[in-house]
Design a protein around this motif. Structure first.
Motif, PDB file in Angstrom:
ATOM      1  N   GLN A   8       0.825  -1.204   0.000  1.00  0.00           N
ATOM      2  CA  GLN A   8       0.000   0.000   0.000  1.00  0.00           C
ATOM      3  C   GLN A   8       0.861   1.256   0.000  1.00  0.00           C
ATOM      4  OE1 GLN A   8      -3.425   0.185  -0.306  1.00  0.00           O
ATOM      5  NE2 GLN A   8      -2.861   2.334  -0.650  1.00  0.00           N
ATOM      6  N   SER A   9       1.939   1.236   0.798  1.00  0.00           N
ATOM      7  CA  SER A   9       2.836   2.387   0.843  1.00  0.00           C
ATOM      8  C   SER A   9       3.480   2.626  -0.519  1.00  0.00           C
ATOM      9  CB  SER A   9       3.917   2.155   1.905  1.00  0.00           C
ATOM     10  OG  SER A   9       4.862   3.205   1.897  1.00  0.00           O
ATOM     11  N   LEU A  10       3.890   1.541  -1.170  1.00  0.00           N
ATOM     12  CA  LEU A  10       4.486   1.669  -2.499  1.00  0.00           C
ATOM     13  C   LEU A  10       3.465   2.214  -3.494  1.00  0.00           C
ATOM     14  CD1 LEU A  10       6.979   1.039  -4.321  1.00  0.00           C
ATOM     15  CD2 LEU A  10       5.897  -1.165  -4.799  1.00  0.00           C
ATOM     16  N   ALA A  11       2.226   1.742  -3.398  1.00  0.00           N
ATOM     17  CA  ALA A  11       1.179   2.219  -4.301  1.00  0.00           C
ATOM     18  C   ALA A  11       0.919   3.708  -4.090  1.00  0.00           C
ATOM     19  CB  ALA A  11      -0.099   1.414  -4.086  1.00  0.00           C
ATOM     20  N   ASP A  12       0.932   4.153  -2.830  1.00  0.00           N
ATOM     21  CA  ASP A  12       0.717   5.579  -2.547  1.00  0.00           C
ATOM     22  C   ASP A  12       1.840   6.412  -3.151  1.00  0.00           C
ATOM     23  OD1 ASP A  12      -1.562   4.907  -1.170  1.00  0.00           O
ATOM     24  OD2 ASP A  12      -0.608   4.951   0.813  1.00  0.00           O
TER      25      ASP A  12
END
Length: 252
Positions: free
Chosen positions: A32-36
């Protein structure tokens, strides 16, 4: 409370997908952090464009982090599924051993019974052919007797007998054609033979490939064409095929 009211092992456990989400929450948080980060970088790139090397630096960093995360996810998946794969391999091995033994028994007895059945069918065919031959000879002899009869009434009688024998001979001939083709039925079971046409390559250089074209699937054609492209690249065109370099960007 009877036994049916007692919850079995794992009765209150959540579904597997939910358990995986709980057990690997840290990994999902990384995704999720990478996607953000990726969404934010894309928004900047879409707004300002990529005008120089400095503009692609954030994208490269995110791409490298994504590559590392893909590897981590793959390693985690393999580690998580290894006990299951080991169990499946053990289960398959257990049943394969039992199945192989049973299959060998079936194969050995099928060969033995098949040999007997083939001999029996051949014998039936020979016997039926012999009966047909004898019946035909008897009919021919009776016909000759009728033709040689001096008295007309006697000739008619003999001719009728010849007709009956001829009909019997034709029936015997039909039975001879079918002899040895029906299943063998016994008290223990029915024995039948089946087969399919197949082929074995003896000399591949002599195979007329055009005759095989209707039977070659497109996926097989594509496999051969890819092998041709790898061997010849774009130096040697192939009619009906577009040969090109399929390029992919990687991060290191």
């Amino acid at each position: 409370m009877d036994a049916s009211d007692v919850a079995g092992i794992g009765h209150n456990m959540p579904p597997l997908a939910d358990r995986l989400a709980i057990d690997h929450k840290a990994l999902l948080d990384k995704v999720q952090s990478l996607a953000d980060r990726a969404n934010a970088a894309k928004a900047v790139a879409d707004e300002k464009g990529l005008n120089g090397d400095d503009d692609i630096l954030p994208l490269i960093e995110i791409g490298k982090d994504a590559s590392k995360l893909v590897k981590e996810i793959g390693d985690t998946r393999l580690a998580t599924t290894k006990p299951l794969r080991d169990d499946i391999e053990t289960i398959n091995g257990f049943f394969n051993v039992a199945g192989t033994r049973a299959d060998r028994i079936k194969g050995a007895f099928a060969e033995k019974v098949g040999e007997y059945d083939r001999e029996k069918r051949a014998r039936e065919a020979r016997d039926a052919a012999e009966r047909a031959r004898i019946a035909q000879e008897e009919a021919a002899a009776k016909l000759e007797e009728a033709q040689n009869a001096e008295h007309s009434v006697l000739g008619d009688v003999v001719m009728n007998e010849a007709a009956v024998l001829e009909e019997a001979a034709q029936k015997a001939a039909r039975e001879a054609v079918k002899a040895g083709t029906s299943p063998t039925r016994t008290e223990a079971g029915t024995v039948s033979t089946s087969g399919r046409w197949t082929a074995e390559v003896i000399d591949s250089d002599k195979i007329p490939l055009e005759q095989l074209r209707p039977f070659i699937k497109l996926a097989d054609f594509e496999k051969f064409c890819r092998a041709y492209a790898q061997a010849n690249q774009d130096r040697k065109p192939l009619p009906g095929v577009r040969i090109f370099r399929d390029s992919k960007t990687s991060f290191r």
